[in-house]
Write an enzyme that holds these catalytic residues in place. Structure first.
Site, PDB file in Angstrom:
ATOM      1  N   LYS A   1      89.043  30.930  12.390  1.00 59.80           N
ATOM      2  CA  LYS A   1      89.766  31.931  13.213  1.00 59.80           C
ATOM      3  C   LYS A   1      91.027  30.873  13.486  1.00 59.80           C
ATOM      4  O   LYS A   1      91.099  30.966  14.834  1.00 59.80           O
ATOM      5  CB  LYS A   1      89.115  32.582  14.002  1.00 59.80           C
ATOM      6  CG  LYS A   1      89.573  34.024  14.242  1.00 59.80           C
ATOM      7  CD  LYS A   1      88.738  34.878  15.093  1.00 59.80           C
ATOM      8  CE  LYS A   1      89.512  36.251  15.644  1.00 59.80           C
ATOM      9  NZ  LYS A   1      90.105  36.938  14.735  1.00 59.80           N
TER      10      LYS A   1
HETATM   11  C1  LIG Z   1      90.128  38.188   9.239  1.00 58.09           C
HETATM   12  C2  LIG Z   1      88.911  38.981   9.830  1.00 58.09           C
HETATM   13  N1  LIG Z   1      88.048  39.184   9.130  1.00 58.09           N
HETATM   14  C3  LIG Z   1      87.028  39.817   9.998  1.00 58.09           C
HETATM   15  C4  LIG Z   1      87.121  40.231  11.434  1.00 58.09           C
HETATM   16  C5  LIG Z   1      86.063  40.944  11.999  1.00 58.09           C
HETATM   17  O1  LIG Z   1      85.331  39.894  13.038  1.00 58.09           O
HETATM   18  P1  LIG Z   1      84.510  40.469  14.282  1.00 58.09           P
HETATM   19  O2  LIG Z   1      83.448  41.361  13.989  1.00 58.09           O
HETATM   20  O3  LIG Z   1      84.041  39.186  14.938  1.00 58.09           O
HETATM   21  O4  LIG Z   1      85.579  40.955  15.314  1.00 58.09           O
HETATM   22  C6  LIG Z   1      88.159  39.659  12.088  1.00 58.09           C
HETATM   23  C7  LIG Z   1      88.544  39.960  13.542  1.00 58.09           C
HETATM   24  O5  LIG Z   1      88.243  39.055  14.381  1.00 58.09           O
HETATM   25  C8  LIG Z   1      89.184  38.854  11.301  1.00 58.09           C
HETATM   26  O6  LIG Z   1      90.349  38.484  11.588  1.00 58.09           O
END
Ligand SMILES: Cc1ncc(COP(=O)(O)O)c(C=O)c1O
Length: 367
Positions: A206
């Site tokens: 991230k």
């Molecule tokens: C690219 C991406 N995919 C998936 C997610 C979903 O992740 P989470 O369920 O941990 O929020 C996020 C959000 O954080 C994201 O930025």
């Protein structure tokens, strides 16, 4: 690189000398929207290669002073997380699986050549900040406090190598209900011109750079009249990966669920992981396997595929109603929320709001 777990970080509290006046804060949290309003305080912790983590502080939220040569401004050595504090039915606040965010943060740090922050320090930073600024919890129904932990490279040096100094921060933003009523279905644009992540790249981390690169494809999706962009794999432009900020699930008429596997090019969502657990608990089969864009169309048209939903912290579970690309468009199921989508969403929200039994110990109640 990490501080050892037996060296817990103590936070110095420096209360804001002139916090936002009560009446102004009340106005701000009555209709906060998303990401526009910030609370009075923030966490900062410094890191230096000789001292490790030091100067952990909860102080006034405010501008940073950075040398223009610092590495984050040039080579994007930056990572972040996103989670929420929820208000439970009994009035207390709770975090949802914050240790998972702490763990993912360190995986992102590893990929970006940044130091690890002990998981308990990450969670403690979040916990203490939310308690300090609890008066900022939005007064709107379904509101939450959005929590943004992040780390930047602060060393002033223009050579391309890992920096030797970093700053970890946490800021808070009151957030309204993402959807006014039940989640409406979104339409998505399948990007065939742009990809998000290649094997060996940073797709599973991230880091801010991933999101900078998604802005043009997202704008393309909107220009074509859709809400979100959907990325395909970078090698064959065939396998469905994820949306710009959400993971995807496909629901079939025999009750099976399919979601793309974690092979390094998609973000391992905490909502994704939680939904896999909840679906399997219901007796549903969940397959983590590749699913092709052409198959998606064929299955939607034959009726074998009954639902598709996206999931993530921001919108929890969101039905996908229409899928469009340069090759035309197709509708999934009724074009609206399907039964499995709605049921899983309700189950997860009930745990997050403390109205269902928390069998997995996912909630961390804040005193
Ligand atoms: C690219 C991406 N995919 C998936 C997610 C979903 O992740 P989470 O369920 O941990 O929020 C996020 C959000 O954080 C994201 O930025």
């Amino acid at each position: 690189m990490a501080d050892s777990a037996d060296n817990p970080i103590d936070f110095t509290h420096l209360p804001h000398p002139s916090p936002v006046p009560d009446a102004e804060r009340e106005r701000a949290i009555a209709n906060p929207g998303f990401g526009k309003v910030f609370t009075d305080h923030m966490v900062t912790i410094e890191w230096d290669e000789n001292r490790g983590w030091y100067d952990a502080t909860i102080g006034p939220h405010g501008p940073l002073s950075l040398d223009p040569a610092c590495a984050v401004l040039h080579y994007a050595q930056e990572i972040f997380e996103g989670l929420k504090a929820y208000r439970l039915a009994d009035g207390t606040m709770a975090l949802f699986r914050p240790e998972q965010n702490a763990r993912r943060f360190n995986h992102s740090a590893d990929r970006l050549a940044m130091p690890n922050l002990p998981e308990d320090a990450f969670v403690e930073a979040v916990r203490q900040l939310v308690l300090v600024d609890k008066a900022w919890f939005p007064s709107v129904d379904g509101g939450s406090l959005y929590i943004r932990p992040f780390m930047i490279a602060t060393e002033a040096f223009l050579g391309v190598r890992p920096a030797k100094q970093y700053k970890f921060l946490v800021i808070l933003s009151p957030a309204g209900n993402y959807f006014k009523s039940d989640a409406p279905a979104v339409s998505i644009w399948v990007s065939k011109d742009y990809t998000r992540a290649a094997p060996g790249g940073t797709g599973a981390a991230k880091c801010g750079g991933n999101y900078a690169a998604s802005l043009v494809p997202h704008a393309n999706a909107v220009r074509h009249g859709n809400d979100q962009v959907c990325f395909l794999d970078a090698a064959e432009h065939r396998w469905v990966e994820e949306l710009g900020g959400m993971n995807l699930f496909f629901v079939f008429d025999d009750g099976t669920l399919v979601t793309p596997p974690l092979t390094g090019t998609i973000l391992p969502g905490i909502t994704r992981d939680s939904l896999i657990t909840l679906a399997r608990e219901e007796g549903l089969t969940v397959c983590e396997q590749r699913y092709g864009i052409d198959q998606w169309r064929v299955d939607a048209q034959s009726g074998r595929l009954t639902e598709t939903f996206a999931c993530g912290t921001a919108a929890v579970v969101t039905p996908v109603g229409k899928v469009a690309s340069h090759d035309g468009e197709f509708t999934v199921g009724s074009g609206g929320p399907g039964q499995t989508t709605q049921r899983l969403r309700e189950k997860l929200v009930a745990i997050q709001r403390g109205t269902a039994e928390d069998r997995h110990g996912w909630l961390m109640r804040l005193a």
